[in-house]
Structures are given as C-alpha cells and as structure tokens.
Design a protein around this motif. Structure first.
Motif, PDB file in Angstrom:
ATOM      1  N   ASP A 155       0.959  -1.283   0.097  1.00 48.94           N
ATOM      2  CA  ASP A 155       0.024  -0.052   0.054  1.00 48.94           C
ATOM      3  C   ASP A 155       0.944   0.969   0.094  1.00 48.94           C
ATOM      4  O   ASP A 155       0.701   2.243  -0.880  1.00 48.94           O
ATOM      5  CB  ASP A 155      -0.977  -0.025   1.222  1.00 48.94           C
ATOM      6  CG  ASP A 155      -1.957  -1.037   1.032  1.00 48.94           C
ATOM      7  OD1 ASP A 155      -2.255  -1.386  -0.026  1.00 48.94           O
ATOM      8  OD2 ASP A 155      -2.683  -1.225   2.034  1.00 48.94           O
ATOM      9  N   TYR A 156       1.851   1.067   0.774  1.00 52.83           N
ATOM     10  CA  TYR A 156       2.873   2.333   0.885  1.00 52.83           C
ATOM     11  C   TYR A 156       3.434   2.508  -0.397  1.00 52.83           C
ATOM     12  O   TYR A 156       3.421   3.612  -1.051  1.00 52.83           O
ATOM     13  CB  TYR A 156       3.908   2.258   2.128  1.00 52.83           C
ATOM     14  CG  TYR A 156       4.770   3.337   1.875  1.00 52.83           C
ATOM     15  CD1 TYR A 156       4.777   4.837   2.014  1.00 52.83           C
ATOM     16  CD2 TYR A 156       6.216   2.780   1.338  1.00 52.83           C
ATOM     17  CE1 TYR A 156       5.679   5.609   1.818  1.00 52.83           C
ATOM     18  CE2 TYR A 156       7.190   4.002   1.248  1.00 52.83           C
ATOM     19  CZ  TYR A 156       7.037   5.074   1.357  1.00 52.83           C
ATOM     20  OH  TYR A 156       8.043   6.052   1.100  1.00 52.83           O
ATOM     21  N   LYS A 157       3.906   1.436  -0.961  1.00 53.51           N
ATOM     22  CA  LYS A 157       4.820   1.407  -2.131  1.00 53.51           C
ATOM     23  C   LYS A 157       4.032   1.960  -3.115  1.00 53.51           C
ATOM     24  O   LYS A 157       4.580   2.718  -4.120  1.00 53.51           O
ATOM     25  CB  LYS A 157       5.254  -0.078  -2.332  1.00 53.51           C
ATOM     26  CG  LYS A 157       6.264  -0.263  -3.654  1.00 53.51           C
ATOM     27  CD  LYS A 157       6.791  -1.572  -3.586  1.00 53.51           C
ATOM     28  CE  LYS A 157       7.694  -1.743  -4.818  1.00 53.51           C
ATOM     29  NZ  LYS A 157       7.978  -3.158  -5.366  1.00 53.51           N
ATOM     30  N   ASN A 158       2.963   1.540  -3.526  1.00 52.64           N
ATOM     31  CA  ASN A 158       2.042   1.804  -4.574  1.00 52.64           C
ATOM     32  C   ASN A 158       1.652   3.487  -4.535  1.00 52.64           C
ATOM     33  O   ASN A 158       1.460   4.089  -5.573  1.00 52.64           O
ATOM     34  CB  ASN A 158       0.772   0.891  -4.890  1.00 52.64           C
ATOM     35  CG  ASN A 158       1.275  -0.381  -5.125  1.00 52.64           C
ATOM     36  OD1 ASN A 158       2.411  -0.793  -5.542  1.00 52.64           O
ATOM     37  ND2 ASN A 158       0.349  -1.402  -5.027  1.00 52.64           N
ATOM     38  N   ASN A 159       1.603   3.866  -3.457  1.00 51.91           N
ATOM     39  CA  ASN A 159       1.063   5.283  -3.261  1.00 51.91           C
ATOM     40  C   ASN A 159       2.595   6.160  -3.271  1.00 51.91           C
ATOM     41  O   ASN A 159       2.367   7.124  -3.736  1.00 51.91           O
ATOM     42  CB  ASN A 159       0.442   5.422  -1.762  1.00 51.91           C
ATOM     43  CG  ASN A 159      -0.967   4.988  -1.701  1.00 51.91           C
ATOM     44  OD1 ASN A 159      -1.990   5.938  -2.071  1.00 51.91           O
ATOM     45  ND2 ASN A 159      -1.279   4.278  -1.201  1.00 51.91           N
ATOM     46  N   ALA A 160       3.545   5.767  -2.875  1.00 55.51           N
ATOM     47  CA  ALA A 160       4.894   6.531  -2.742  1.00 55.51           C
ATOM     48  C   ALA A 160       5.188   6.864  -4.065  1.00 55.51           C
ATOM     49  O   ALA A 160       6.154   7.940  -4.293  1.00 55.51           O
ATOM     50  CB  ALA A 160       5.740   5.805  -1.886  1.00 55.51           C
ATOM     51  N   GLY A 161       5.148   6.106  -5.017  1.00 56.26           N
ATOM     52  CA  GLY A 161       5.593   5.991  -6.279  1.00 56.26           C
ATOM     53  C   GLY A 161       7.206   5.771  -6.227  1.00 56.26           C
ATOM     54  O   GLY A 161       7.612   5.326  -5.381  1.00 56.26           O
ATOM     55  N   GLY A 324      -3.640   0.716 -12.282  1.00 55.62           N
ATOM     56  CA  GLY A 324      -4.199   1.719 -11.415  1.00 55.62           C
ATOM     57  C   GLY A 324      -3.288   2.730 -10.934  1.00 55.62           C
ATOM     58  O   GLY A 324      -3.696   3.704 -10.340  1.00 55.62           O
ATOM     59  N   TRP A 325      -2.050   2.588 -11.106  1.00 60.02           N
ATOM     60  CA  TRP A 325      -1.028   3.409 -10.545  1.00 60.02           C
ATOM     61  C   TRP A 325      -0.123   4.060 -11.551  1.00 60.02           C
ATOM     62  O   TRP A 325       0.596   2.981 -12.367  1.00 60.02           O
ATOM     63  CB  TRP A 325      -0.083   2.779  -9.350  1.00 60.02           C
ATOM     64  CG  TRP A 325      -0.925   2.007  -8.217  1.00 60.02           C
ATOM     65  CD1 TRP A 325      -1.124   0.645  -8.360  1.00 60.02           C
ATOM     66  CD2 TRP A 325      -1.687   2.758  -7.217  1.00 60.02           C
ATOM     67  NE1 TRP A 325      -1.933   0.444  -7.252  1.00 60.02           N
ATOM     68  CE2 TRP A 325      -2.128   1.732  -6.559  1.00 60.02           C
ATOM     69  CE3 TRP A 325      -1.360   3.976  -6.638  1.00 60.02           C
ATOM     70  CZ2 TRP A 325      -2.733   1.657  -5.264  1.00 60.02           C
ATOM     71  CZ3 TRP A 325      -2.243   4.059  -5.391  1.00 60.02           C
ATOM     72  CH2 TRP A 325      -2.787   3.028  -4.665  1.00 60.02           C
ATOM     73  N   SER A 326       0.013   5.124 -11.800  1.00 58.13           N
ATOM     74  CA  SER A 326       0.839   5.661 -12.828  1.00 58.13           C
ATOM     75  C   SER A 326       1.704   6.798 -12.353  1.00 58.13           C
ATOM     76  O   SER A 326       1.101   7.864 -11.709  1.00 58.13           O
ATOM     77  CB  SER A 326      -0.186   6.062 -13.944  1.00 58.13           C
ATOM     78  OG  SER A 326       0.349   6.971 -15.163  1.00 58.13           O
ATOM     79  N   TRP A 327       2.780   6.819 -13.021  1.00 58.33           N
ATOM     80  CA  TRP A 327       3.788   7.948 -12.430  1.00 58.33           C
ATOM     81  C   TRP A 327       4.599   8.565 -13.688  1.00 58.33           C
ATOM     82  O   TRP A 327       4.909   7.904 -14.618  1.00 58.33           O
ATOM     83  CB  TRP A 327       4.973   7.255 -11.606  1.00 58.33           C
ATOM     84  CG  TRP A 327       3.917   6.512 -10.518  1.00 58.33           C
ATOM     85  CD1 TRP A 327       3.730   5.328 -10.302  1.00 58.33           C
ATOM     86  CD2 TRP A 327       3.527   6.985  -9.340  1.00 58.33           C
ATOM     87  NE1 TRP A 327       3.185   5.104  -9.130  1.00 58.33           N
ATOM     88  CE2 TRP A 327       3.105   6.142  -8.477  1.00 58.33           C
ATOM     89  CE3 TRP A 327       3.521   8.268  -8.988  1.00 58.33           C
ATOM     90  CZ2 TRP A 327       2.353   6.567  -7.350  1.00 58.33           C
ATOM     91  CZ3 TRP A 327       2.686   8.863  -7.678  1.00 58.33           C
ATOM     92  CH2 TRP A 327       2.233   7.565  -7.019  1.00 58.33           C
TER      93      TRP A 327
END
Length: 401
Positions: A155-161, A324-327
């Motif tokens: 959860d942290y990893k995917n939010n932190a980028g 769903g996670w894009s950077w």
C-alpha cells in the motif's frame, strides 16, 4: 498511515546507522548459546527418526565477532538482525550450519532489518558492514530489507511512487560480504536470495549446490550494486528454473562464476510485473555479466544461457494485479537516473532490460551466439553483447575463470 510510518522510520534508521561501531568479541556464554542445540525430541515414524522442536530457542542472533572451531556444528537458525549485528565478523572456520528446525519452511542463515514500533511509529533498523565467512550452510541464505514479506508494504509502495525505491534501499541491509560460504539446498526454494532493496551485498569464492523448485541465486526487485563473483554454482532445479534470476535489479556485477546445470537456463534478466499486487519501478538494467563460464555437456535445446529481457510482460498471470498506479518520469528522483521513456510495471508490463553488459563469457562446448538472447531489442535496448566465446571443456571440473 503506512507511508508516514515508513518515512519516519527511515529517519530513525539513518540516525542509528551513524552510531554503528565495530562489534565486541563474543563472550564464552554467547559461544555456548550459538552451539547449544534447540530444545527437541526425536520420535520414530515408520522406522525413521524425526526431530520435533519442543522449545523456542530455535535461533541465535549474532551481535559480536567470533571465530568458531572447524569441528563445530550449529543446529540453530543463524540470524543477523538490525544494527545490533552491524560491524560483526562471523568466521565459521569450516564449521557447519545445519539447523534442526525443518528447513522446508525456515532459512538457515538470514540477514534482515529489524522493525520495531515506537510511539506508534515503525522504526527500521538495518544491519550493515557484516562479514560472514568460511561457513558450510545446509538450507538457504536470505538477505532481507525492511519487510520480511515485501507484500506487507504494497500500500505504501504503490502510493509513494518511485520514492519507494530510495526509501526501501535506505532501510534495508547493506554492505554484507559472504566469503567462502557454501550452500547446500535440498529443501526450500532459492538457495541464495537478495531481498527487496538490499545493496552492496557480495557473495564470493563459494559454492552453491541447489536441487529445489527454485533458482540457485535470486536478485529481487529494487536491489542494486550487489556482486556475485568467483563462485561455483551447480543447479538441478526440479521446476525447470534458471540458475540466476535478476528480477528488476540493477547495477549488479555477476562475474567469474562457473555455472553447471544450464539446461533450464543460465542467467535471466526480467521484471515480474505486478507480482503480489506491487508496482515494480526498477528494471534489470546496468548489470555487468562478464567472464562467467557456462558448462554444457549433452544439452541441445534452446534455453538461453544468458537471457536479457526474458519475460516482457507476455503471458504473465499476475501482471495486471498492480493496475491503476501511474507515475510521470518527471516525478522520478534524479538520483535514480532513469531514461526518459521509463515506466513502472503498472503503466507498462515490459521488462525495461537496458544498459546491461554481457561480455567475455565463455560457453563450454557450445556456440555463444546460439545461447545468448536479447528479447525485443527495440525495447530492451542499449545492451552490449561482445567478446563471448566457445571453449572446449572435456569434463565438468571447473576451469580457472
């Protein structure tokens, strides 16, 4: 809250790292603890003796320097945990580590970050500057980062980028040298595993005998600057696995190793996109694979000895688990030095196997042009493949590298 806790933990861990000092010598009581057998009983099952662990003294944490006797036998799980283990030299002097604990589910030797909670904040305390040498290990060796199970921090990893990459490296084990540490593994998968975020780990002058479902050596995601040098590696995977896996790991040096058992593949570079629902940011890039010797005898199949970009996100069942996670590349810390079209595995499932050097390797009894593959070079670009040659190896006895 996981992301906030990790960032605060990073600060605590970095501050504690400044206080590292050389470890003291082990006391007589500590030596006795290391060599003490764990509480157990032996029962007979269908004519075979079976060890049953009855107590909790199954492992020992090394927090001092020691040289054992060559006749010693360690029957506990050996642990180097947190900064208490920093600065130690653990010299087996030829002693064996053969835990009574069932090795199908336990790792015989483990180096790992210690995680504690202070006032509701997780503190990551990493071990570093450790030397482990002259050991004969039965089972598996693991070097782990800030989480024994990397999926715990997804959860942290995917939010932190991409900041995650720097955070996990700054809280994970680093500067650990294994010298003349043999591993015999018939129990657990992956004989030697470099866990998420570990850096500057060296494994050299050693031998690995692996006969499990896993690989002999696994470089996990976000690991970097590690060295695999001058080892003899014998792989008899029961699950058709390669010998060395480089999974989203970068800036490693794999050199002067003897690889035996390459029928299922030798050294494979790839990225396990979306595995466990976690975004993979790094790729297998800037790795040096040089002066290794790959031994072939009867094999005539097509599995590459060195495979750059083996997976490319094709037919991988877990690739979509991190959707769903894009950077944007502009948000990536400049210290990571990613090229301009870089994408995380959430945005692009391909391997991004780039800037690797595959040079001066020797293939026993085979033409290297048939056993070195760069898959989809238009994507896995800027790799250098040169100077790889074929030599005659009349027996499987390792030749000087």
């Amino acid at each position: 809250m996981k992301n906030i806790l990790l960032l605060f933990g990073l600060g605590f861990a970095m501050m504690s790292g400044l206080q590292d000092a050389n470890a003291a010598a082990c006391s007589a009581a500590k030596r006795a603890e290391i060599l003490e057998e764990p509480d157990h009983t032996i029962i007979n099952v269908f004519g075979n003796d079976v060890v049953i662990i009855t107590g909790t003294n199954t492992h020992v944490t090394i927090d001092c320097y020691i040289t054992l006797s060559s006749s010693d036998l360690i029957t506990k799980l050996v642990r180097f945990i947190g900064s208490d283990s920093s600065g130690v030299t653990f010299d087996c002097n030829g002693a064996r580590i053969f835990p009574l604990q069932p090795l199908i589910s336990s790792h015989s030797l483990r180096v790992a970050t210690k995680i504690t909670t202070v006032n509701g904040v997780e503190v990551y305390d990493r071990p570093e500057n450790i030397t482990i040498k002259n050991c004969d290990v039965y089972g598996t060796v693991r070097i782990h980062g800030s989480g024994y199970n990397p999926n715990d921090l997804n959860d942290y990893k995917n939010n932190a980028g991409p900041d995650w990459v720097l955070d996990v490296r700054n809280t994970s084990a680093r500067n650990v040298t294994f010298d003349n540490v043999d591993i015999t593994n018939y129990w657990h998968k992956d004989a030697l595993y470099f866990g998420e975020g570990v850096t500057y780990i060296t494994y050299k002058n050693s031998r690995i005998f692996n006969q499990t479902q896993g690989v002999a050596v696994y470089f996990g995601f976000e690991t970097a600057y590690n060295t695999l040098e001058n080892n003899e590696i014998y792989n008899r995977s029961s699950n058709d696995r390669e010998i060395v896996a480089v999974d989203a790991s970068e800036y490693n040096v794999i050199t002067r190793n003897w690889l035996d058992g390459v029928n299922n593949g030798g050294i494979y570079l790839y990225r396990n996109c979306g595995e466990g629902g976690a975004v993979k940011y790094t790729g297998p890039r800037h790795n040096e694979i040089s002066h290794n010797m790959l031994y072939y005898k009867n094999y005539s199949g097509s599995n590459p000895g060195i495979y750059v970009g083996e997976r490319t996100g094709v037919n991988i069942s877990f690739c979509n688990l991190d959707a769903g996670w894009s950077w944007d590349i502009s948000d990536v810390p400049s210290s990571l030095a990613w090229d301009s079209d870089w994408e995380s595995s959430s945005s692009d499932d391909r391997d991004f196997a780039r800037f690797n050097d595959v040079e001066d390797n020797r293939f026993c009894n085979r033409n290297p042009s048939s056993y070195i593959t760069v898959k989809v070079p238009s994507h896995n670009h800027s790799n250098v493949v040169s100077g790889n040659t074929s030599i005659n190896c009349p027996t499987s006895t390792p030749l000087p590298r």
